[in-house]
Scaffold this motif. Sequence first.
Motif, PDB file in Angstrom:
ATOM      1  N   LYS A   1       0.833  -1.301   0.079  1.00  0.00           N
ATOM      2  CA  LYS A   1      -0.230  -0.030  -0.039  1.00  0.00           C
ATOM      3  C   LYS A   1       0.718   1.341  -0.029  1.00  0.00           C
ATOM      4  N   ASP A   2       1.887   1.210   0.753  1.00  0.00           N
ATOM      5  CA  ASP A   2       2.785   2.260   0.829  1.00  0.00           C
ATOM      6  C   ASP A   2       3.601   2.601  -0.482  1.00  0.00           C
ATOM      7  N   LEU A   3       3.773   1.521  -1.005  1.00  0.00           N
ATOM      8  CA  LEU A   3       4.632   1.661  -2.199  1.00  0.00           C
ATOM      9  C   LEU A   3       3.889   2.237  -3.467  1.00  0.00           C
TER      10      LEU A   3
ATOM     11  N   GLU B   1       3.533   3.577 -13.705  1.00  0.00           N
ATOM     12  CA  GLU B   1       3.025   2.519 -14.244  1.00  0.00           C
ATOM     13  C   GLU B   1       4.067   1.767 -15.077  1.00  0.00           C
ATOM     14  N   GLY B   2       4.105   0.409 -14.998  1.00  0.00           N
ATOM     15  CA  GLY B   2       5.288  -0.331 -15.631  1.00  0.00           C
ATOM     16  C   GLY B   2       6.105  -0.916 -14.840  1.00  0.00           C
ATOM     17  N   ASP B   3       6.017  -0.090 -13.473  1.00  0.00           N
ATOM     18  CA  ASP B   3       7.035  -0.690 -12.345  1.00  0.00           C
ATOM     19  C   ASP B   3       6.641  -2.105 -11.797  1.00  0.00           C
ATOM     20  N   ILE B   4       7.489  -2.782 -11.041  1.00  0.00           N
ATOM     21  CA  ILE B   4       7.200  -4.328 -10.584  1.00  0.00           C
ATOM     22  C   ILE B   4       7.426  -4.600  -9.295  1.00  0.00           C
ATOM     23  N   ILE B   5       6.358  -5.134  -8.551  1.00  0.00           N
ATOM     24  CA  ILE B   5       6.591  -5.431  -7.038  1.00  0.00           C
ATOM     25  C   ILE B   5       6.615  -7.146  -7.154  1.00  0.00           C
ATOM     26  N   ILE B   6       7.680  -7.742  -6.265  1.00  0.00           N
ATOM     27  CA  ILE B   6       7.703  -9.100  -6.294  1.00  0.00           C
ATOM     28  C   ILE B   6       7.558  -9.270  -4.750  1.00  0.00           C
ATOM     29  N   ASP B   7       6.561 -10.415  -4.439  1.00  0.00           N
ATOM     30  CA  ASP B   7       6.370 -10.621  -3.058  1.00  0.00           C
ATOM     31  C   ASP B   7       7.053 -12.063  -3.073  1.00  0.00           C
ATOM     32  N   GLY B   8       8.362 -12.133  -2.386  1.00  0.00           N
ATOM     33  CA  GLY B   8       9.071 -13.379  -2.267  1.00  0.00           C
ATOM     34  C   GLY B   8       8.760 -14.222  -0.864  1.00  0.00           C
TER      35      GLY B   8
ATOM     36  N   TRP C   1      -5.265  -5.632  -7.835  1.00  0.00           N
ATOM     37  CA  TRP C   1      -5.148  -4.365  -7.117  1.00  0.00           C
ATOM     38  C   TRP C   1      -3.989  -3.373  -7.669  1.00  0.00           C
ATOM     39  N   LEU C   2      -2.796  -4.240  -7.702  1.00  0.00           N
ATOM     40  CA  LEU C   2      -1.967  -3.313  -8.405  1.00  0.00           C
ATOM     41  C   LEU C   2      -1.951  -3.252  -9.995  1.00  0.00           C
ATOM     42  N   ALA C   3      -2.659  -3.975 -10.552  1.00  0.00           N
ATOM     43  CA  ALA C   3      -3.063  -3.811 -12.125  1.00  0.00           C
ATOM     44  C   ALA C   3      -3.646  -2.695 -12.231  1.00  0.00           C
ATOM     45  N   GLU C   4      -4.657  -2.142 -11.086  1.00  0.00           N
ATOM     46  CA  GLU C   4      -5.545  -1.050 -11.277  1.00  0.00           C
ATOM     47  C   GLU C   4      -4.841   0.368 -11.348  1.00  0.00           C
ATOM     48  N   HIS C   5      -3.504  -0.024 -10.904  1.00  0.00           N
ATOM     49  CA  HIS C   5      -2.333   1.387 -10.743  1.00  0.00           C
ATOM     50  C   HIS C   5      -1.311   1.253 -11.914  1.00  0.00           C
TER      51      HIS C   5
END
Length: 302
Positions: free
Chosen positions: A79-81, A87-94, A108-112
Amino acid sequence: MKLAILGLGKMGGNMARRLILGGIDVVGYDRSAETVNTLATDHGLIPAESVEDAVSKLSGQKIVWLMLPSGAPTEEQIKDLIPLLSEGDIIIDGGNSNYKDSQRRGVWLAEHGIGFMDCGTSGGIWGLENGYCLMVGATLEVAKVIEPILIALAPAADRGWAHVGPIGSGHFTKMIHNGIEYGMMQAMAEGLDLIKGKQEFNLNLAQITELWRHGSVVRSWLLDLTADALKGDQNLTSIAPYVADSGEGRWTVMESVEQGVAAPVLTSALQARFRSQDATGYSYKLLSMMRNGFGGHAVKTK
């Protein structure tokens, strides 16, 4: 290539070190400034003083890898990120998030306009030396971007990592992996408890587990860790017979109920961990020792 890792605990720190050794620039942030400074001084990590600072040190398409506890910590960090990314940046949950949370976060992230990858990560504290097993859920586009990072973390370019399916599938695969792990550990612990209990034979568990490591059908990394631990103290006198469960075993059993698929071994292994929290026994000491051996999980001592 450059990425930021948020959360530099035992696994996150070792992942950062392996990536740096693989030629990837890593910006790192952790609540422990000492951890960040040590990795920066000794291993070439690019230190960050905050999440905002870490993101600001990335350029072009920003990639942020989270190695945080599942649930609220991961949720709040994502949420804070969002306002810090484009647009086009990537978050990875490891981390070991519930796959249903990962599916929801992907939407949720795709909406952004932000890409998302759920990466089930196995290898524990030994991943730095041996490489990690990475089970990835993502779109094809995101998986292609992250591929060089996965290759750097895996044991080799052609093994130990796979894009297994869409968002959520990586954490789902890791969840089932951990459920299987519960069953394997339980079977080994119960069998060795029986051997220990046959006092008339005065069997040497260190000798037997070392024997099984070579040519036996039950040889495995779990057996390697067990044999190594038993060389020092067969009675495991310093370990309390208490075995924690990190959550994924529970989720696996719940999934079996939802699907209507019988999973008696996995369910029994989970119940045995619950029982260990109210009982005593050698098999529970063995299970606790194994968890510590492969993942560095805390051991409850006497």
